[in-house]
Scaffold this motif. Structure first.
Motif, PDB file in Angstrom:
ATOM      1  N   SER A 190       0.851  -1.177   0.000  1.00  0.00           N
ATOM      2  CA  SER A 190       0.000   0.000   0.000  1.00  0.00           C
ATOM      3  C   SER A 190       0.891   1.233   0.000  1.00  0.00           C
ATOM      4  O   SER A 190       1.920   1.254   0.661  1.00  0.00           O
ATOM      5  N   THR A 191       0.480   2.251  -0.706  1.00  0.00           N
ATOM      6  CA  THR A 191       1.319   3.436  -0.845  1.00  0.00           C
ATOM      7  C   THR A 191       0.726   4.640  -0.132  1.00  0.00           C
ATOM      8  O   THR A 191      -0.449   4.671   0.206  1.00  0.00           O
ATOM      9  N   TRP A 192       1.578   5.621   0.075  1.00  0.00           N
ATOM     10  CA  TRP A 192       1.188   6.936   0.560  1.00  0.00           C
ATOM     11  C   TRP A 192       1.095   7.845  -0.650  1.00  0.00           C
ATOM     12  O   TRP A 192       1.962   7.809  -1.523  1.00  0.00           O
ATOM     13  N   ARG A 193       0.057   8.664  -0.706  1.00  0.00           N
ATOM     14  CA  ARG A 193      -0.137   9.562  -1.839  1.00  0.00           C
ATOM     15  C   ARG A 193      -0.220  10.999  -1.356  1.00  0.00           C
ATOM     16  O   ARG A 193      -0.948  11.314  -0.421  1.00  0.00           O
ATOM     17  N   ALA A 194       0.524  11.859  -2.020  1.00  0.00           N
ATOM     18  CA  ALA A 194       0.456  13.293  -1.776  1.00  0.00           C
ATOM     19  C   ALA A 194      -0.069  13.916  -3.063  1.00  0.00           C
ATOM     20  O   ALA A 194       0.497  13.707  -4.134  1.00  0.00           O
ATOM     21  N   THR A 195      -1.153  14.668  -2.959  1.00  0.00           N
ATOM     22  CA  THR A 195      -1.799  15.248  -4.130  1.00  0.00           C
ATOM     23  C   THR A 195      -2.015  16.736  -3.909  1.00  0.00           C
ATOM     24  O   THR A 195      -2.628  17.143  -2.919  1.00  0.00           O
ATOM     25  N   CYS A 196      -1.520  17.525  -4.860  1.00  0.00           N
ATOM     26  CA  CYS A 196      -1.710  18.968  -4.770  1.00  0.00           C
ATOM     27  C   CYS A 196      -3.165  19.287  -5.074  1.00  0.00           C
ATOM     28  O   CYS A 196      -3.756  18.723  -5.994  1.00  0.00           O
TER      29      CYS A 196
ATOM     30  N   THR B 259       7.173   8.978   5.301  1.00  0.00           N
ATOM     31  CA  THR B 259       8.169  10.032   5.413  1.00  0.00           C
ATOM     32  C   THR B 259       8.481  10.653   4.056  1.00  0.00           C
ATOM     33  O   THR B 259       8.551  11.875   3.921  1.00  0.00           O
ATOM     34  N   ALA B 260       8.665   9.829   3.041  1.00  0.00           N
ATOM     35  CA  ALA B 260       8.983  10.330   1.703  1.00  0.00           C
ATOM     36  C   ALA B 260       7.812  11.125   1.118  1.00  0.00           C
ATOM     37  O   ALA B 260       8.010  12.181   0.511  1.00  0.00           O
ATOM     38  N   ALA B 261       6.601  10.637   1.283  1.00  0.00           N
ATOM     39  CA  ALA B 261       5.426  11.338   0.760  1.00  0.00           C
ATOM     40  C   ALA B 261       5.213  12.652   1.510  1.00  0.00           C
ATOM     41  O   ALA B 261       4.911  13.686   0.903  1.00  0.00           O
ATOM     42  N   ARG B 262       5.392  12.629   2.819  1.00  0.00           N
ATOM     43  CA  ARG B 262       5.222  13.843   3.631  1.00  0.00           C
ATOM     44  C   ARG B 262       6.295  14.878   3.280  1.00  0.00           C
ATOM     45  O   ARG B 262       6.019  16.075   3.194  1.00  0.00           O
ATOM     46  N   ARG B 263       7.516  14.429   3.047  1.00  0.00           N
ATOM     47  CA  ARG B 263       8.587  15.358   2.673  1.00  0.00           C
ATOM     48  C   ARG B 263       8.241  16.043   1.353  1.00  0.00           C
ATOM     49  O   ARG B 263       8.398  17.247   1.204  1.00  0.00           O
ATOM     50  N   TRP B 264       7.779  15.270   0.362  1.00  0.00           N
ATOM     51  CA  TRP B 264       7.401  15.863  -0.918  1.00  0.00           C
ATOM     52  C   TRP B 264       6.275  16.876  -0.713  1.00  0.00           C
ATOM     53  O   TRP B 264       6.315  17.978  -1.273  1.00  0.00           O
ATOM     54  N   ALA B 265       5.276  16.510   0.075  1.00  0.00           N
ATOM     55  CA  ALA B 265       4.129  17.390   0.303  1.00  0.00           C
ATOM     56  C   ALA B 265       4.561  18.700   0.958  1.00  0.00           C
ATOM     57  O   ALA B 265       4.138  19.782   0.538  1.00  0.00           O
ATOM     58  N   ARG B 266       5.382  18.610   1.980  1.00  0.00           N
ATOM     59  CA  ARG B 266       5.858  19.823   2.667  1.00  0.00           C
ATOM     60  C   ARG B 266       6.694  20.701   1.735  1.00  0.00           C
ATOM     61  O   ARG B 266       6.561  21.927   1.728  1.00  0.00           O
TER      62      ARG B 266
ATOM     63  N   ALA C 149      -3.115   4.625   1.028  1.00  0.00           N
ATOM     64  CA  ALA C 149      -4.050   3.909   0.160  1.00  0.00           C
ATOM     65  C   ALA C 149      -4.994   2.998   0.944  1.00  0.00           C
ATOM     66  O   ALA C 149      -6.110   2.743   0.511  1.00  0.00           O
ATOM     67  N   GLY C 150      -4.566   2.529   2.096  1.00  0.00           N
ATOM     68  CA  GLY C 150      -5.387   1.628   2.887  1.00  0.00           C
ATOM     69  C   GLY C 150      -6.277   2.316   3.906  1.00  0.00           C
ATOM     70  O   GLY C 150      -6.848   1.667   4.777  1.00  0.00           O
ATOM     71  N   SER C 151      -6.426   3.639   3.804  1.00  0.00           N
ATOM     72  CA  SER C 151      -7.185   4.382   4.799  1.00  0.00           C
ATOM     73  C   SER C 151      -7.991   5.488   4.139  1.00  0.00           C
ATOM     74  O   SER C 151      -7.635   5.995   3.091  1.00  0.00           O
ATOM     75  N   GLU C 152      -9.074   5.867   4.778  1.00  0.00           N
ATOM     76  CA  GLU C 152      -9.903   6.974   4.304  1.00  0.00           C
ATOM     77  C   GLU C 152      -9.413   8.309   4.851  1.00  0.00           C
ATOM     78  O   GLU C 152      -9.763   9.357   4.350  1.00  0.00           O
ATOM     79  N   GLU C 153      -8.599   8.267   5.896  1.00  0.00           N
ATOM     80  CA  GLU C 153      -8.143   9.473   6.578  1.00  0.00           C
ATOM     81  C   GLU C 153      -7.120  10.222   5.733  1.00  0.00           C
ATOM     82  O   GLU C 153      -6.234   9.634   5.121  1.00  0.00           O
ATOM     83  N   THR C 154      -7.259  11.554   5.677  1.00  0.00           N
ATOM     84  CA  THR C 154      -6.305  12.393   4.962  1.00  0.00           C
ATOM     85  C   THR C 154      -5.763  13.470   5.877  1.00  0.00           C
ATOM     86  O   THR C 154      -6.400  13.860   6.848  1.00  0.00           O
TER      87      THR C 154
END
Length: 103
Positions: A52-58, A71-78, A93-98
């Protein structure tokens, strides 16, 4: 190849792989499964079973990333939010929480 080598399966491909190549040739160590998952996605367009992946979307432009580690997704987002002042959503990807990273 060893009977103790971890294995990875992919239902979409209908295959199973042992990770001896990642362990012996790439010397990926405890990141062997992650390395295989990244390579698999790069070559097939999808991840193997159980990944399952972490997604950062503008929220403002079409930029975004998909990463295996939070950590990698959060770094990109910040970084994106800081440089563009755009809000970015981060979720697994495995959660509804954003989480909202404000720009």
């Amino acid at each position: 190849m060893s009977d103790n080598d971890p294995t990875v399966t992919c239902e979409r491909c209908g295959r199973e792989w042992d990770l001896s190549y990642e362990l012996d040739e790439l010397m990926a160590g405890n990141r062997a499964a992650e390395q295989f998952a990244l390579d698999h996605e790069r070559h097939t367009g999808h991840y193997p079973d159980g990944v399952s992946t972490w997604r950062a979307t503008c929220r403002r432009c079409p930029d975004g990333v998909e990463r295996l580690s939070e950590t990698a997704a959060r770094r990109w987002a910040r970084t994106h939010a800081r440089h563009t002042r755009h809000d970015v959503t981060l979720h697994h990807a495995g959660s509804e929480e954003t989480t909202l990273i404000e720009g």
